[in-house]
Design an enzyme around this catalytic site. Structure first.
Site, mmCIF file in Angstrom:
data_model
loop_
_atom_site.group_PDB
_atom_site.id
_atom_site.type_symbol
_atom_site.label_atom_id
_atom_site.label_comp_id
_atom_site.label_asym_id
_atom_site.label_seq_id
_atom_site.Cartn_x
_atom_site.Cartn_y
_atom_site.Cartn_z
ATOM 1 N N PHE A 101 -6.147 9.862 -6.270
ATOM 2 C CA PHE A 101 -6.190 8.607 -5.523
ATOM 3 C C PHE A 101 -6.652 7.502 -6.449
ATOM 4 O O PHE A 101 -7.697 7.594 -7.061
ATOM 5 C CB PHE A 101 -7.149 8.756 -4.334
ATOM 6 C CG PHE A 101 -7.251 7.527 -3.472
ATOM 7 C CD1 PHE A 101 -6.413 7.363 -2.384
ATOM 8 C CD2 PHE A 101 -8.193 6.536 -3.736
ATOM 9 C CE1 PHE A 101 -6.497 6.242 -1.571
ATOM 10 C CE2 PHE A 101 -8.282 5.394 -2.930
ATOM 11 C CZ PHE A 101 -7.436 5.257 -1.841
ATOM 12 N N SER A 105 -0.140 2.686 -2.209
ATOM 13 C CA SER A 105 1.182 3.303 -2.126
ATOM 14 C C SER A 105 1.950 2.840 -0.891
ATOM 15 O O SER A 105 1.379 2.646 0.179
ATOM 16 C CB SER A 105 1.020 4.821 -2.083
ATOM 17 O OG SER A 105 2.002 5.386 -1.256
ATOM 18 N N SER A 122 0.526 -5.906 -6.389
ATOM 19 C CA SER A 122 -0.674 -5.251 -5.851
ATOM 20 C C SER A 122 -1.816 -5.246 -6.856
ATOM 21 O O SER A 122 -2.792 -4.532 -6.674
ATOM 22 C CB SER A 122 -0.322 -3.809 -5.500
ATOM 23 O OG SER A 122 0.086 -3.135 -6.678
ATOM 24 N N TYR A 139 14.331 -7.472 -3.505
ATOM 25 C CA TYR A 139 13.206 -7.161 -2.642
ATOM 26 C C TYR A 139 13.523 -7.665 -1.238
ATOM 27 O O TYR A 139 13.938 -8.807 -1.069
ATOM 28 C CB TYR A 139 11.992 -7.916 -3.185
ATOM 29 C CG TYR A 139 10.679 -7.242 -2.933
ATOM 30 C CD1 TYR A 139 10.125 -6.387 -3.879
ATOM 31 C CD2 TYR A 139 9.982 -7.464 -1.754
ATOM 32 C CE1 TYR A 139 8.907 -5.771 -3.653
ATOM 33 C CE2 TYR A 139 8.772 -6.847 -1.519
ATOM 34 C CZ TYR A 139 8.227 -6.003 -2.475
ATOM 35 O OH TYR A 139 7.030 -5.394 -2.245
#
Lengths: 681, 572
Positions: free
Chosen positions: B149, B154, B218, B492
Site C-alpha cells: 500500500f 488506485s 494524484s 481522458y
C-alpha cells in the site's frame, strides 16, 4: 426543482433476433396514406416550388458536392490506390489522378434544387396519369425523418421497376426529407445512354456506378470512397438495391453484398457511431415493365433504354397501372445487429485507409444482414387481390369458371394472411368486385369470356406451333410475375408440402431431409436466411399446423383430412419450379458437352424446353424463363454438381453428369434423400 | 497523515466543495488556489447539466461503525515473529479500513453506506528496505498474503482484498520509507525510498535545487513505489518523460529474493529489461523499496497559456501538428466543449468590476467578432517550462501553429485554472455523491488518426447506455486529449450522471463504464494508458496482450512468487 436537462428524442430500434424467425402472429402494420390525393387537389407548380428545407443529420457540416468530390479525390484511400497503380504500371500518378477525376465526374452527383423542382413537377404529372394511388405508410416516413437526423441512413428498397428510385426520391421530397444519393448501376446500354434524362437524374441527386468494374481497382476505390464519404459526412441518405438489378420475375432476387459491405465499413471502422439500414418495400399492382420483362426472360432482346425509347414509351402514359404501395420499414441499427456478432477490433492493427479484405466473420455478417434486410422487405411487401387471382388462375389453366375463381381467391386470401402475407384488400370491397377490378387492370394478361377466365394469349389458335408456344409462354410468364409475389411468403410451408408429397412418407426425419434438400436446391430461387434449415422447416410445419393442414407428433407429420386441399394447392404452387428444375437438370445431364458458358447454356436449354413444349411432352412453360435457368445452374454449382470457372470472357461451367443424375434421382424420389441433420430433429 | 485525509472521500479533510448559506458553491480550505472562493455559476451548471437539485441530498454516515468491520484474523505465532522484528503494526479497524480500498466509485460508495467483505487483517509500517525483507520472509514462512500500500490512490480496484482470500492479509504500508537516500549531482540521479509521496519528493529535492518533474494528477498523495508499480505517467512527461523514462534502477523484494541490477546506467543490452517486469506489476510480484530516479535542476521559468479553437476537430489537428513538429510544451491538453463549460462554471467570483468587464469583452471578441460558437468551441491549456528566453521562443512557435488551426490565444489565467482544476476535480465527486450524482474518470491511449472517432463514439456510447439503463437525465460525458506522443495521444474521459430514480446506481454505473471500455477497444484504443489494470480491467487483458503474452507474464509470476504471497489478484 428546475429540470432543464432533458433527453433528446431518438428512434428506438428493434433488437436483432438471431433466430430470424419472424413474429408469426399477425403483425401490426402501419396505415397507408395516398400521396397522390393531395396532388390531384392542388397545384403541382406550387408543390414543385414549395419551401424545401429537409431535416439533416445532426453532425453534418454543410458542404457542396464539389467539396465532397475533392475530399474523395484527396482521401488517403484513393491516394493510396493511385500511388499503388502508378508504381505497378510505371505511370505518373498525375495521369491516374486524372483518370480518377473522370470516374468521379461520371458518377458524381450534383444535386441542384432547380432540377429537383423540375422533377417534382413532371413526376407529379406523370405519376398522376400512370397510377391510381401511391400509398405510403406515414409512420414509416416519420421514423425515417428521425433516423436521418440521428445517424447516417442507408435506404434499401426492393427493385421491381425503374419507377422505384424516381418514386422514392419523389416521396422524400414530398415529405421534406433529404433526397438520397442513389447508387444505381449503369450498363453500356443502360441509363447513361439516356443522355438527357441521365444528366437530369444526376442533377436530381442520383449517382451512377458501372454495372461491372470487377477488375478496375481505381474505379472501385473511387466509388467506395465516394459512398463512404457520403455516409460519414451524413450529407444525404445513400440508396441502393440489395438485389443489384430489377427483378424481372417480381420475386426477390438473392442479395448482392458488395455495396452493402461498403456502406457497413464506416461503422466497422468506427468512423461513424452507427448506421441505420432502412428496408423499403415497393409493390406495384401492375408493373410498368411487365411485358418487357416477359420478353426478356424468353430471350427476346429488350429495346435499349435510350431517350427516344423512353419517348416512345409515352403511349404507356395512357395506360393504367393501378396502385403503388410503399412501406418504409423500421430503421435497423447496424450497431445493434453487430453487437456480439463480430470480433471487436478487426481493424485495429492496420491503418484504416488501407484496402483490407474483410475477415470471414465480417463477410458472413454482411451476408446475414443482406438476407435479413431482404426478408424484412418481403415481410412488408403489399399483396394485391390480383396476386391471389394470378396464383389461382395458373393452377387452373386453360380456363376457370369466374365464380370458382372468386371462391378460391377468397380462400387463398385467408391462407395468405395466416402465413403472414400483407394483403391490402380495400375494406368493404366484395370479392367479386376485387377480382373484377384486377381483371380490368390486367386485361392484357387475362380476360373474362363466357363466365370463364382465360389467359390472354391472343392468336394462339392461328399461327405455327412455335409461335403458339411462345405466345402462351409470354402470357404465363406475365401471369407468373404476380403469383411470384406470394412465393417467398409461402415457401416454407410449401416446401414442407412438396416434401410430404415427394417422400410419400409421414416420418418427420425423412420429410425434413427432403425439405432441406429442396431448400438447398432452391437457395437462389427463394430467400432463405443462411444456415437455418431446421428453423425454416419448423416454421413451415408451424404454419401448416396453424391452418389445420397437418398434424405433427414427435416423429411424424401427416396431412389432416381437410388439409389435403391445402397441401396439394401449396405443392402445385411450386410445381413449376420443381418441374422446371427437373427439365433443366435433365438438359444438363444429357445434352451438354464439357465446358460451356452462360451464353451457350441459356439458348441451349431454351431450345430443349421449347421442343418438349412443342411436342406436348411437358406443360412447364416457366422452364423457358432465363431467370429460372440461371438459378438452376447456380444451384448445381452450390450443390457441388457443377464447377464455375472464371475465364477471360466471363464464367465457364463444367457439369459433373453423375452428380446431376443423382440430384435428378432425388427429385424423382427414386432414391431417398440423404439425411444430413436428421439427428437434430 | 491518515488524520489529515478524508476516510470516505478524496483528499484532505479541510478541502471540499460545499454550498454555503446563500446556496452558492464554495471550495473550503487554504490548500488550493480555489480555496475559500465562491463559485457563483457552479450551482446553475450542476442543475443544468445533471438535472440535480439541492433539495435532493443524500448523506454519508459521518463516521465508521467499528462493529461492522470484519474482524482481524492473525495467528499468534506470526505476531510473535513480527514483534521480534520491532516493526510497528496495527490491527485497529480504522487503520485497516483505510487501506482496504482505492478511489474507484464503488469503493467510495461502500465507505459511505456499506462495508467491504474483506479487508486487511493487519497493517505493518516498515521503515526501510531491510524491514520489508523481514516482512516478506515472515509472510513466506507463515504463508500469509501481502498487499503493498503506497498512497492509496488506485482507481483500478487494485487495493481491494480478494474476498476469497483465507490467509491473513497484511497491508504493507510503505509510507514510513520516505527518505531521499542520496543525490548524485554529477549523474543527476537520486536514490529514494519508494514510500515517498510525490509532493514531498519534489519539495525535498527542491531544497537542493532539483526536481523529478514527474507530476501525475494524484501527486499530492501517490507514492514513488506506486508509480513504478502502475507504470504511471506525469503531466509534464513531454520534458521529463513517463516513469519508465525516469527510472534508472529499482530494488524490489520478492518471495524469491531481491531483484536489482548491478549498475546504474542509462541503458543496457542484457536481454529484456527486467525493470519492465516490475513496472506495471501492480503489487503482484513484490514490494518496490528503493528507486534511483533521474533528477533535473528546477526550471528557471514557468508559464501557463491557453488557446481557444472553434471546434474540437481543429484543436486535435493542432495538437497533432505540435506533436509532429515535436515541439510540445511541458504539458498540452485539449478539453472538449463540455469540459470547457465545466471549467467555466468553476470560475470564482471576480474581484472587481474591471476584470468582469474585461471578461465580457474577451467573450464578446471570441464569440461575436471571431464567430466561435460557445457551445462548440474548445480550449487547449499549455504549460511551458525552462529558460525564460527559450520558453518565450517555444511559446511563440506553439502559438504560431495554433493560429494555423484557427486558434486564438486566451491568456495565462485560463491555462492555469485548467491545471488547478485537475487537482480539485477529484474533490468534486464527493460533492456529487451528496446530490445523487455519481461520476468517474477513465483514460486510454489511441493512434492519432482515431482520436476524433474514439472521442465521439465513446461519449455517444455513454449517453446511449445511460438512456438504455434508465438514467433519467442525460449524463455528463466529456473528454480531453491530455497527452501527446509521436504516434498518438492519451485521452481522458469524465463521466457522471444523476442517479435519482435508479435503485442500484453502482451496478448501472459499472455496466456503463464497461460498455465505454468496450467502445474504446473497438475504436482502437488501449485498455489503459496509465491507470493500470488492477482487478477492474482484468477481463480484457487476454484480448489486449494475447494468450501468449498473458502466459509470459504468468510464468514470471509463477517463478517469482510461487506461493502467491503477493495475492492481490491484480492484472493476471
Amino acid at each position: 426543482a428546475k429540470q432543464t436537462a432533458e433527453w433528446p428524442e431518438t428512434v428506438s430500434h428493434p433488437l436483432f433476433v438471431c433466430s430470424q424467425q419472424k413474429e408469426l402472429t399477425s403483425k401490426k402494420r402501419d396505415e397507408f396514406e395516398d400521396i397522390l390525393e393531395e396532388r390531384r387537389l392542388s397545384s403541382d407548380l406550387r408543390y414543385a416550388m414549395k419551401c424545401y428545407t429537409p431535416v439533416i443529420y445532426k453532425g453534418l457540416s454543410p458542404c457542396k458536392p464539389n467539396a465532397i468530390k475533392s475530399a474523395v479525390l484527396q482521401s488517403e484511400q484513393v491516394q493510396y490506390v493511385i500511388k499503388q497503380l502508378a508504381k505497378e504500371m510505371g505511370e505518373s500518378p498525375d495521369i491516374i489522378q486524372e483518370e480518377a477525376t473522370e470516374i468521379l465526374d461520371e458518377m458524381g452527383h450534383s444535386m441542384q434544387l432547380g432540377t429537383v423542382r423540375f422533377f417534382a413537377f413532371t413526376l407529379s404529372k406523370i405519376f398522376k396519369r400512370l397510377f391510381q394511388r401511391v400509398c405510403v405508410n406515414e409512420e414509416g416516413m416519420q421514423r425515417l425523418q428521425h433516423a436521418i437526423q440521428e445517424h447516417p441512413v442507408v435506404l434499401l428498397p426492393s427493385h421491381r421497376s425503374y419507377v422505384d428510385f424516381l418514386m422514392l426520391s419523389y416521396l422524400l421530397y414530398t415529405y421534406d426529407l433529404a433526397l438520397p444519393v442513389i447508387a444505381a448501376g449503369i450498363g453500356k446500354a443502360d441509363f447513361l445512354g439516356m443522355k438527357i434524362v441521365g444528366e437530369l437524374l444526376r442533377r436530381g441527386g442520383a449517382f451512377f456506378m458501372r454495372r461491372s468494374f470487377g477488375g478496375n481497382r481505381l474505379y472501385w476505390a473511387v466509388f467506395a470512397e465516394y459512398v463512404k464519404t457520403m455516409l460519414r459526412s451524413g450529407y444525404a441518405p445513400v440508396e441502393f438495391f440489395l438485389e443489384g438489378t430489377r427483378s424481372r420475375t417480381a420475386k426477390t432476387l438473392t442479395p448482392k453484398f458488395g455495396l452493402l459491405s461498403i456502406v457497413m465499413e464506416p461503422f466497422f471502422k468506427r468512423e461513424v457511431f452507427d448506421t441505420y439500414l432502412v428496408p423499403i418495400s415497393i409493390s406495384y399492382e401492375r408493373i410498368l415493365e411487365e411485358s418487357l420483362y416477359a420478353y426478356e426472360l424468353l430471350g427476346v432482346p429488350k429495346p435499349k433504354e435510350s431517350t427516344s425509347g423512353l419517348l416512345k414509351a409515352r403511349r404507356i402514359l395512357s395506360d393504367n397501372f393501378g396502385t403503388i404501395h410503399i412501406y418504409i420499414g423500421q430503421p435497423v441499427s447496424l450497431r445493434t445487429l453487430a453487437s456480439g456478432r463480430i470480433s471487436r477490433c478487426p481493424y485495429n492493427l492496420v491503418p484504416r485507409h488501407l484496402p483490407q479484405k474483410p475477415s470471414e466473420d465480417i463477410q458472413e455478417f454482411v451476408s446475414d444482414v443482406a438476407y435479413k434486410m431482404e426478408l424484412l422487405q418481403i415481410e412488408n411487401m403489399v399483396l394485391s387481390p390480383w396476386v391471389l387471382v394470378a396464383a389461382v388462375l395458373l393452377q387452373n389453366l386453360p380456363a376457370v369458371e369466374f365464380e370458382l375463381l372468386i371462391e378460391k381467391t377468397l380462400w387463398l386470401k385467408g391462407l395468405t394472411q395466416t402465413f403472414g402475407g400483407f394483403i391490402e384488400w380495400p375494406d368493404n370491397l366484395c370479392a367479386k368486385k376485387a377480382v373484377m377490378s384486377g381483371l380490368t387492370l390486367h386485361s392484357n394478361v387475362a380476360r373474362l369470356i363466357d363466365g370463364h377466365v382465360v389467359l390472354n394469349d391472343k392468336g394462339v389458335e392461328d399461327g405455327a406451333v412455335g409461335e403458339i408456344v411462345f405466345k402462351r409462354a409470354l402470357a404465363i410468364l406475365m401471369c407468373a410475375t404476380y403469383r411470384n409475389q406470394l412465393l417467398n411468403v409461402f415457401v416454407r410451408p410449401s416446401l414442407v408440402a412438396v416434401a410430404l408429397q415427394m417422400t410419400h412418407s409421414f416420418r418427420k426425419e425423412e420429410v425434413y431431409s427432403c425439405f432441406s434438400f429442396l431448400r438447398d436446391v432452391f437457395s437462389d430461387e427463394f430467400i432463405f436466411f443462411p444456415g437455418i434449415s431446421l428453423k425454416d422447416f419448423e416454421e413451415g410445419c408451424f404454419l401448416l399446423t396453424k391452418c389445420d393442414a397437418i398434424q405433427t407428433s414427435q416423429q411424424e407429420i401427416y396431412p389432416t383430412d381437410k388439409g389435403n386441399v391445402i397441401v396439394s394447392f401449396l405443392s402445385a404452387m411450386f410445381r413449376p419450379f420443381v418441374e422446371g428444375y427437373r427439365l433443366i437438370f435433365r438438359y444438363l445431364s444429357k445434352e451438354t458437352k464439357e465446358a460451356f458458358t452462360e451464353k451457350q447454356f441459356i439458348p441451349g436449354v431454351r431450345n430443349f424446353v421449347f421442343q418438349l413444349l412443342e411436342k406436348g411432352i411437358t406443360q412447364c412453360y416457366e422452364a423457358l424463363s432465363s431467370d429460372m435457368q440461371k438459378n438452376a445452374l447456380a444451384a448445381l454449382v452450390q450443390l457441388g454438381a457443377a464447377k464455375k470457372k472464371k475465364t477471360s470472357s466471363g464464367f465457364s461451367y463444367n457439369v459433373n453428369q453423375e452428380a446431376v443424375n443423382k440430384i435428378l434421382d432425388m427429385f424423382d424420389a427414386r432414391i431417398p434423400v440423404q439425411k444430413p441433420m436428421a439427428a437434430r430433429l | 497523515r491518515q488524520e489529515l485525509l478524508k476516510w470516505n472521500g478524496w483528499g484532505y479533510n479541510d478541502s471540499k466543495f460545499i454550498f454555503n448559506k446563500k446556496g452558492q458553491a464554495e471550495f473550503t480550505g487554504k490548500r488550493y488556489r480555489l480555496g475559500g472562493m465562491v463559485l457563483p455559476t457552479f450551482k446553475e451548471w450542476i442543475e443544468k447539466t445533471f438535472g440535480a437539485s439541492l433539495e435532493h441530498k443524500t448523506t454519508s454516515r459521518t463516521s465508521l461503525n467499528v462493529n461492522d468491520v470484519p474482524p482481524s484474523v492473525v495467528n499468534e505465532e506470526f505476531l510473535q515473529d513480527l514483534r521480534a522484528t520491532k516493526i510497528s503494526y496495527s490491527q485497529d479497524a480504522e487503520d485497516r479500513i483505510f487501506r482496504a480500498h482505492g478511489h474507484c466509485l464503488h469503493e467510495i460508495f461502500v465507505l459511505r453506506e456499506g462495508m467491504f467483505k474483506r479487508i486487511p487483517d493487519i497493517v505493518v509500517w516498515p521503515v526501510c528496505h531491510e524491514d520489508v525483507v523481514k516482512i516478506v520472509e515472515l509472510a513466506c514462512k507463515h504463508n500469509l498474503c501481502i498487499i503493498p500500500f503506497g498512497g492509496g490512490t488506485s482507481v483500478s480496484s487494485a487495493l481491494e482484498c480478494p474476498e476469497e482470500e483465507k490467509r491473513t492479509i497484511i497491508s504493507l504500508d510503505t509510507s514510513q520509507m520516505n527518505r531521499i537516500l542520496w543525490i548524485d549531482e554529477k549523474n543527476l540521479t537520486a536514490c529514494v525510498e519508494a514510500g515517498i509521496v510525490g509532493q514531498d519528493l519534489e519539495k525535498q529535492l527542491a531544497e537542493s535545487g532539483f526536481c523529478t518533474g514527474h507530476e501525475p494528477d494524484s501527486m499530492e498523495f501517490s507514492s514513488l513505489g506506486g508509480w513504478v508499480a502502475t507504470r504511471a505517467s506525469g503531466m509534464k512527461k513531454n520534458i521529463y518523460g513517463n516513469i519508465e523514462d525516469l527510472v534508472i534502477h529499482i530494488k524490489m523484494v520478492t518471495p524469491r529474493g531481491i531483484v536489482e541490477k548491478n549498475c546504474q546506467v542509462p541503458r543496457m543490452s542484457t536481454g529484456p529489461d527486467i525493470h519492465h517486469f516490475i513496472m506495471g506489476s501492480e503489487g503482484t510480484l513484490g514490494v518496490v523499496t528503493e528507486v534511483t530516479i533521474k533528477i533535473r535542476p528546477v526550471p528557471e521559468y514557468q508559464k501557463y497559456g491557453s488557446v481557444v479553437f472553434p471546434n474540437f476537430e481543429r484543436g486535435v489537428a493542432c495538437l497533432r501538428e505540435v506533436a509532429k513538429q515535436r515541439c510540445a510544451p511541458a504539458s498540452i491538453r485539449l478539453v472538449d466543449n463540455a469540459q470547457f463549460q465545466f471549467g467555466h462554471a468553476l470560475k470564482p467570483q471576480v474581484a472587481s468590476i474591471f476584470t468582469s468587464f474585461l471578461d465580457g469583452l474577451k467573450k464578446f471578441y471570441i464569440t461575436k467578432f471571431k464567430g466561435f460558437d460557445p457551445n462548440v468551441l474548445c480550449v487547449a491549456t499549455l504549460l511551458f517550462e525552462g529558460d525564460r528566453e527559450k520558453v518565450l521562443q517555444h511559446e511563440k512557435q506553439v502559438y504560431d501553429i495554433a493560429t494555423k488551426f484557427g486558434g486564438l490565444a486566451a491568456g495565462e489565467d485560463n491555462g492555469q485554472r485548467g491545471y488547478m482544476l485537475t487537482f480539485v476535480i477529484a474533490y468534486l465527486r464527493d460533492l456529487g455523491l451528496d446530490y445523487y450524482v455519481v461520476g468517474e474518470s477513465f483514460e486510454t491511449s489511441v493512434p492519432w488518426d482515431r482520436v476524433l472517432d474514439l472521442c465521439r463514439n465513446v461519449k455517444e456510447r455513454i449517453v446511449r447506455e445511460c438512456k438504455e439503463k434508465g438514467v433519467q437525465f442525460p449524463p455528463l460525458s466529456t473528454c480531453r486529449v491530455t497527452q501527446t506522443y509521436d504516434a498518438g495521444a492519451c485521452v481522458y474521459f469524465y463521466f457522471a450522471f444523476n442517479y435519482r430514480g435508479i435503485s442500484d446506481p453502482i451496478h448501472v454505473y459499472e455496466q456503463i463504464e464497461r460498455a465505454a471500455r468496450e467502445e474504446i477497444l473497438a475504436n482502437g484504443g488501449s485498455l489503459s494508458h496509465h491507470h493500470g489494470v488492477g482487478k477492474l480491467r482484468k477481463h480484457w487483458m487476454k484480448e489486449s496482450i494475447s494468450d501468449v503474452g498473458l502466459g509470459m507474464l504468468r510464468s514470471v509470476k509463477e517463478y517469482v512468487d510461487p506461493k502467491n504471497i503477493f495475492g492481490n489478484k491484480n492484472l493476471l
